[in-house]
Motif scaffolding. Sequence first.
Motif, mmCIF file in Angstrom:
data_model
loop_
_atom_site.group_PDB
_atom_site.id
_atom_site.type_symbol
_atom_site.label_atom_id
_atom_site.label_comp_id
_atom_site.label_asym_id
_atom_site.label_seq_id
_atom_site.Cartn_x
_atom_site.Cartn_y
_atom_site.Cartn_z
ATOM 1 N N GLU A 108 0.847 -1.193 0.000
ATOM 2 C CA GLU A 108 0.000 0.000 0.000
ATOM 3 C C GLU A 108 0.881 1.241 0.000
ATOM 4 O O GLU A 108 1.776 1.409 0.824
ATOM 5 C CB GLU A 108 -0.894 -0.001 1.230
ATOM 6 C CG GLU A 108 -1.850 1.167 1.247
ATOM 7 C CD GLU A 108 -2.774 1.113 2.445
ATOM 8 O OE1 GLU A 108 -3.494 2.110 2.646
ATOM 9 O OE2 GLU A 108 -2.765 0.091 3.161
ATOM 10 N N PRO A 109 0.653 2.152 -0.952
ATOM 11 C CA PRO A 109 1.481 3.359 -1.034
ATOM 12 C C PRO A 109 1.241 4.270 0.157
ATOM 13 O O PRO A 109 0.170 4.227 0.779
ATOM 14 C CB PRO A 109 1.004 4.019 -2.333
ATOM 15 C CG PRO A 109 -0.399 3.532 -2.508
ATOM 16 C CD PRO A 109 -0.400 2.124 -1.962
ATOM 17 N N PRO A 110 2.207 5.083 0.514
ATOM 18 C CA PRO A 110 2.026 6.001 1.639
ATOM 19 C C PRO A 110 0.931 7.016 1.340
ATOM 20 O O PRO A 110 0.766 7.448 0.196
ATOM 21 C CB PRO A 110 3.395 6.685 1.756
ATOM 22 C CG PRO A 110 4.014 6.539 0.397
ATOM 23 C CD PRO A 110 3.528 5.231 -0.132
ATOM 24 N N ARG A 111 0.180 7.355 2.352
ATOM 25 C CA ARG A 111 -0.886 8.329 2.176
ATOM 26 C C ARG A 111 -0.297 9.737 2.057
ATOM 27 O O ARG A 111 0.611 10.095 2.804
ATOM 28 C CB ARG A 111 -1.856 8.280 3.363
ATOM 29 C CG ARG A 111 -2.618 6.974 3.449
ATOM 30 C CD ARG A 111 -3.551 6.977 4.650
ATOM 31 N NE ARG A 111 -4.308 5.749 4.711
ATOM 32 C CZ ARG A 111 -5.466 5.552 4.104
ATOM 33 N NH1 ARG A 111 -5.976 6.530 3.371
ATOM 34 N NH2 ARG A 111 -6.104 4.402 4.200
ATOM 35 N N PRO A 112 -0.799 10.519 1.117
ATOM 36 C CA PRO A 112 -0.258 11.871 0.952
ATOM 37 C C PRO A 112 -0.609 12.761 2.146
ATOM 38 O O PRO A 112 -1.619 12.560 2.816
ATOM 39 C CB PRO A 112 -0.950 12.364 -0.325
ATOM 40 C CG PRO A 112 -2.210 11.556 -0.405
ATOM 41 C CD PRO A 112 -1.867 10.217 0.178
ATOM 42 N N GLU A 113 0.237 13.741 2.397
ATOM 43 C CA GLU A 113 0.001 14.690 3.473
ATOM 44 C C GLU A 113 -0.728 15.917 2.912
ATOM 45 O O GLU A 113 -0.378 16.428 1.851
ATOM 46 C CB GLU A 113 1.335 15.124 4.094
ATOM 47 C CG GLU A 113 2.081 13.999 4.791
ATOM 48 C CD GLU A 113 1.347 13.516 6.037
ATOM 49 O OE1 GLU A 113 0.616 14.339 6.636
ATOM 50 O OE2 GLU A 113 1.498 12.341 6.398
ATOM 51 N N PHE A 114 -1.731 16.379 3.633
ATOM 52 C CA PHE A 114 -2.491 17.541 3.203
ATOM 53 C C PHE A 114 -2.306 18.651 4.233
ATOM 54 O O PHE A 114 -2.500 18.416 5.434
ATOM 55 C CB PHE A 114 -3.979 17.194 3.054
ATOM 56 C CG PHE A 114 -4.229 16.138 2.020
ATOM 57 C CD1 PHE A 114 -4.298 16.470 0.684
ATOM 58 C CD2 PHE A 114 -4.389 14.805 2.392
ATOM 59 C CE1 PHE A 114 -4.524 15.498 -0.282
ATOM 60 C CE2 PHE A 114 -4.612 13.835 1.449
ATOM 61 C CZ PHE A 114 -4.688 14.176 0.098
ATOM 62 N N PRO A 115 -1.941 19.843 3.784
ATOM 63 C CA PRO A 115 -1.702 20.932 4.738
ATOM 64 C C PRO A 115 -2.969 21.313 5.490
ATOM 65 O O PRO A 115 -4.076 21.220 4.969
ATOM 66 C CB PRO A 115 -1.226 22.080 3.838
ATOM 67 C CG PRO A 115 -1.769 21.760 2.482
ATOM 68 C CD PRO A 115 -1.756 20.270 2.385
ATOM 69 N N ALA A 116 -2.781 21.758 6.741
ATOM 70 C CA ALA A 116 -3.915 22.183 7.561
ATOM 71 C C ALA A 116 -4.483 23.489 7.014
ATOM 72 O O ALA A 116 -3.753 24.349 6.512
ATOM 73 C CB ALA A 116 -3.474 22.363 9.006
#
Length: 249
Positions: free
Chosen positions: A171-179
Amino acid sequence: MDALATRGALNAGGVTLGVVGGGLDVQYPWENRGLYEDVAAVGALLSEYPPGTRHEGWHFPIRNRILSGLAVGTLVVEAPGVSGALITANTALEQGRDVFAIPGPIDGAASVGCNRLIQDSAAALVTEPWDVLREYADRFPEKLRPEAVREAPEVPGYRARQERRAAVKKEPPRPEFPAFRLADSGLTDDQMALLRVLPAEEPALADDLIETTGIPTRRVLSALTVLEISGLVRQHSGKRYTRTVTPEE
């Protein structure tokens, strides 16, 4: 094709709505006047044109927005590369409606539009009636009974191999979304409500967002457009959306 679909619905005991491209008192084409009367007797006929208006060819593409707007989904059976059916499908997508298409031969002129819709992930592929009905079984449980439908057979070959390969992939790493702080954003209530319910990874249809938030269609589409321009929302094929930030109160 339209006449055949209408007759089929009438023969099956369905309720049929007809949207015409002229005045309601002008029957067109004349050879279908009996069908016109049958629809008026058991369903309804609609027109945005005043009585006495002739049916002009350019009226019909404009009328198609009403057809797609009245329906929860649009099924494209055949569509050349340039056709009224494609106009209706594109209008349905803009309105956040579901679109389905029946595939055809790759060298068939009447299948170019259907195959393109499926290839672009703008329409769901349909090979049997339940491919459409299953999308609405939860919404209309009193009318659609999944238990009466046969189970789909296991598909061997290429698809099965692809599924096995996907199962063993890491499973690929989940992308980070800025706050993104909603309180200081200056967004409208509609825009903030949509950001709260929009998924970050699996795109959501505009129709689902309308149902989840209870916000009218026009306001949802307007808010999504502003959010997309602001870079807070990403639009995917088939009028599906994801957020690009993590909303915080």
